[in-house]
Design a protein around this motif. Structure first.
Motif, short mmCIF file in Angstrom:
data_model
loop_
_atom_site.label_atom_id
_atom_site.label_comp_id
_atom_site.label_asym_id
_atom_site.label_seq_id
_atom_site.Cartn_x
_atom_site.Cartn_y
_atom_site.Cartn_z
N THR A 33 66.76 66.87 8.84
CA THR A 33 66.28 68.19 9.63
C THR A 33 65.58 67.76 11.00
N GLY A 34 65.29 68.47 11.86
CA GLY A 34 64.90 68.37 13.19
C GLY A 34 66.00 68.80 14.35
N TRP A 35 66.07 68.08 15.25
CA TRP A 35 67.03 68.60 16.29
C TRP A 35 68.22 67.86 16.57
N ASP A 36 68.13 66.52 16.34
CA ASP A 36 69.52 65.61 16.19
C ASP A 36 68.96 64.32 15.35
N PRO A 37 69.65 64.39 14.17
CA PRO A 37 70.32 65.45 13.33
C PRO A 37 69.61 66.50 13.14
N GLY A 38 70.23 67.81 12.92
CA GLY A 38 69.57 69.12 12.73
C GLY A 38 70.22 70.11 13.45
N LEU A 39 69.59 70.70 14.44
CA LEU A 39 69.85 71.87 15.30
C LEU A 39 71.26 71.33 16.21
N PHE A 40 71.16 70.23 16.60
CA PHE A 40 72.36 69.76 17.27
C PHE A 40 73.50 69.65 16.42
N SER A 41 73.37 69.18 15.25
CA SER A 41 74.56 69.04 14.13
C SER A 41 75.13 70.27 14.19
N LEU A 42 74.22 71.40 13.78
CA LEU A 42 74.70 72.71 13.58
C LEU A 42 75.64 73.08 14.88
N ASN A 43 75.04 72.97 16.00
CA ASN A 43 75.74 73.32 17.22
C ASN A 43 77.11 72.70 17.70
N GLY A 92 69.65 70.38 -6.02
CA GLY A 92 70.52 69.17 -5.17
C GLY A 92 70.27 68.95 -3.75
N ALA A 93 71.03 68.28 -3.11
CA ALA A 93 70.77 67.76 -1.71
C ALA A 93 71.24 68.75 -0.93
N LYS A 94 70.74 69.05 0.19
CA LYS A 94 71.30 70.07 1.08
C LYS A 94 71.08 69.51 2.64
N THR A 95 72.08 69.99 3.51
CA THR A 95 71.80 69.49 5.11
C THR A 95 72.02 70.83 5.70
N VAL A 96 71.60 70.78 7.18
CA VAL A 96 71.38 72.06 7.89
C VAL A 96 72.68 72.86 7.74
N ASP A 140 74.56 73.45 4.91
CA ASP A 140 74.64 74.06 3.74
C ASP A 140 73.53 75.07 3.41
N ILE A 141 72.77 75.40 4.32
CA ILE A 141 71.55 76.64 4.30
C ILE A 141 71.87 77.64 5.39
#
Length: 324
Positions: free
Chosen positions: A119-129, A299-303, A305-306
């Motif tokens: 999580t965070g902004w990259d990886p994280g929000l940037f990944s989502l975008n 289990g493991a989750k990434t941005v 998956d949520i």
């Protein structure tokens, strides 16, 4: 409203950011800070404990937010702690994320826990975008520019080099490439040539400057392949000029909606405090981890998956009424 009880593991810049950010959320409660240092050495008024005491809090903490470094701390701590706790981390070694996920997923499923990673902004929000942009504009190119600003992960990696007393690393994008993408021009892009890495460090007494520099510029996954500038300065200059932690960046996709029409998808951040914003994202995903655990979604989750609604303290009804 369910109150999610939070534990913080590690009390550096990110840990302090989480401590600060939790005060903004009425549905989250800080149970304690856990550190390898003695509790009395931590500059905090929050409950603080040594890491050795963490096991006793298994039934008192809903989610642990792991605030250690990605190079040495999280790869060791996350798999071990996921055996007993739901966890959230900010692991940012992009190349190793698939392996990190696989390790955590196996452990979390075996022990009925939730492990949210990167999580965070990259990886994280940037990944989502990047995902949103590529899904919406399937014909096109995505460009990610980091900075100008201070990278926590890279700074931590430099500080762990033998002979380094203190250090920061700034990522600087090539503005001519940023402008070209915005202007809908064709761009020859790769992340290595699109950025420069600038390091300012203070050496330990008797450290070999040339050896330290060589270790830094050849560090795999962090500096190898990038244009890297390493500057050795004294502690007084470091304290005066490098105390702030700004950062930011932009995700852009230049895509075709038809043969003759181009669209630019853009998501950007301009941050006064990189660790406080990274902490804020991790906190939102800690809320999500608590919800997932209550639903037995182990289990493991990434941005990826949520669902976004899991990040909010608001009900689904309120979200539809207020934000949709």
């Amino acid at each position: 409203m369910n109150t999610t009880k939070i534990g913080i593991v590690g009390y550096g810049n990110l840990g302090r950011g989480v401590e600060t950010g939790l005060k903004n959320s009425d549905d989250l409660e800080l149970v304690g800070i856990f550190s390898r240092r003695k509790p009395e050495q931590l500059d905090t008024s929050s409950p603080a404990y040594h890491m050795d005491e963490l096991a006793a809090f298994k039934d008192k903490i809903d989610v642990l937010i792991l605030c250690g470094g990605s190079q040495k701390d999280i790869p060791v701590q996350a798999p071990e702690l996921a055996k007993a706790f739901n966890t959230v981390d900010t692991y940012d070694n992009h190349n190793e994320i698939p392996n990190h996920f696989n390790r955590l997923d196996k452990i979390a499923k075996e022990h009925n826990t939730v492990a949210v990673l990167s999580t965070g902004w990259d990886p994280g929000l940037f990944s989502l975008n990047r995902l949103f942009a590529e899904s919406i504009l399937p014909k096109g190119e995505t460009y990610t520019f980091w900075g100008p600003g201070l990278s926590q992960g890279h700074s931590d990696a430099v500080r762990r080099v033998s002979g380094v007393k203190n250090a920061v690393q700034y990522t600087v994008p090539r503005e001519e490439l940023v402008d070209a993408v915005k202007n809908k021009e064709a761009v020859d892009y790769d992340k290595l040539s699109a950025h420069k890495r600038v390091v300012y460090l203070v050496l330990e007494e008797k450290a070999d400057e040339n050896k330290v520099k060589e270790i830094i510029v050849t560090m795999p996954d962090y500096f190898e392949g990038y244009e890297t500038e390493v500057n050795v300065i004294d502690q007084a200059t470091f304290d005066k000029e490098h105390a702030g932690m700004p950062h930011g960046g932009t995700v852009m996709r230049q895509g075709k909606t038809s043969e003759s029409e181009t669209a630019i998808y853009q998501f950007g951040l301009d941050l006064d405090s990189n660790p406080e914003f990274t902490a804020a994202v991790a906190i939102a995903y800690a809320r999500a981890a608590g919800k997932l655990a209550r639903e037995n979604q182990f289990g493991a989750k990434t941005v990826f998956d949520i669902a976004p609604s899991y990040l909010s303290p608001k009900s689904a009804e309120d979200l539809r009424k207020e934000l949709l």
